[in-house]
Scaffold this motif. Sequence first.
Motif, PDB file in Angstrom:
ATOM      1  N   ILE B  88       1.849  -1.143   5.754  1.00  0.00           N
ATOM      2  CA  ILE B  88       4.051  -1.372   6.077  1.00  0.00           C
ATOM      3  C   ILE B  88       4.794  -0.452   5.216  1.00  0.00           C
ATOM      4  O   ILE B  88       5.807  -0.511   5.713  1.00  0.00           O
ATOM      5  CB  ILE B  88       4.305  -2.418   6.418  1.00  0.00           C
ATOM      6  N   GLY B  89       3.923   0.785   4.189  1.00  0.00           N
ATOM      7  CA  GLY B  89       4.443   1.392   4.033  1.00  0.00           C
ATOM      8  C   GLY B  89       5.160   1.254   2.469  1.00  0.00           C
ATOM      9  O   GLY B  89       5.030   0.411   1.560  1.00  0.00           O
ATOM     10  N   TYR B  92       2.717  -0.998   0.181  1.00  0.00           N
ATOM     11  CA  TYR B  92       2.932  -2.235   0.353  1.00  0.00           C
ATOM     12  C   TYR B  92       1.818  -2.572   1.888  1.00  0.00           C
ATOM     13  O   TYR B  92       1.731  -2.200   2.640  1.00  0.00           O
ATOM     14  CB  TYR B  92       4.020  -3.010   0.776  1.00  0.00           C
ATOM     15  N   TYR B  93       0.339  -3.435   1.326  1.00  0.00           N
ATOM     16  CA  TYR B  93       0.024  -4.203   2.771  1.00  0.00           C
ATOM     17  C   TYR B  93       0.038  -5.538   2.657  1.00  0.00           C
ATOM     18  O   TYR B  93       0.616  -6.502   2.140  1.00  0.00           O
ATOM     19  CB  TYR B  93      -1.183  -4.099   2.184  1.00  0.00           C
ATOM     20  N   VAL B  94       0.367  -5.898   4.341  1.00  0.00           N
ATOM     21  CA  VAL B  94       0.393  -7.553   4.810  1.00  0.00           C
ATOM     22  C   VAL B  94      -0.796  -8.147   4.840  1.00  0.00           C
ATOM     23  O   VAL B  94      -0.881  -7.791   5.847  1.00  0.00           O
ATOM     24  CB  VAL B  94       1.666  -7.402   4.724  1.00  0.00           C
TER      25      VAL B  94
END
Lengths: 121, 157
Positions: B88-89, B92-94
């Motif tokens: 997500i930029g 950061y990964y979700v």
Amino acid sequence: MSAQEIEQISLKFNDLQTKLQESLSNRQTLETQHQENLIVLKEFDLLKDESAEPKVYKLTGSVLLPQDFSEAEMNVEKRLEFIKAEITKVDELIKKTQSDLESTRNQLVQIRTQQQQQLQQ
Amino acid sequence: MTDQRKIDITQLDPQQLSQLQSQFESELTHFQTSLQALQVASVRYKECISNITQLQVPSTNTEILVPLSSSLYVPGKIKNNDLYLVDIGTGYYVEKSSKDAVKFYEGKVKQLELDHSKLVGIVNEKQSTLQRVRLVLREKVMLLQQQQQQQKQGVKA
């Protein structure tokens, strides 16, 4: 006015121009970072609606490390604050450099017209 | 950043006009590169969506080759095709289900398309202004040349 002084003023003018260019590109990078962090924060907000404790990972080097959601949110908020402060700083610098540049330019123009007048006489 | 002051360009001298022209030209190239970047990003997001839909086959344990580097792969099996890590930029990964991941990418594509059409409007506007500046500049230069010729003839006569 001596040739040396004139040389100095035109040098100052060039210096200010490069300085302005640098600040402007700095400003642009900061703006990009600001936008990117805003997007991430917006996504975090959306995540809160989707699940109570979303799983977030942070890319450190080439490894994904799990991170607490609230911690990640706080980090991004802090970074945004920092970037905003930097932006105001750079904006002020740009304004100052621009006005310095303007006055130096006026000085140069004055010198040049004086020289032309002397030549005509 | 754009200057909102209204200036009557017919009042400017040729030197200022040519300055304005080069400024508009550099702005235009800048916007056009942005436009291309938006298109590239949009294509990439669409690829992600099609990747997810491709994996939505009913069987689990789909075999894939996992890249360890750009030239080294190990065989692997997909245990869960409903769990994705989405970038997500800013690093950061979700974790998202396939449904949410697709929703995320579709939102991105929509936003990009919106920005794209906005940018196209700006580019068109800039282009027509540039056209006007060019036209006025040409007229001014022609006028100047005529005046010079007349002066020369006047001297001869």
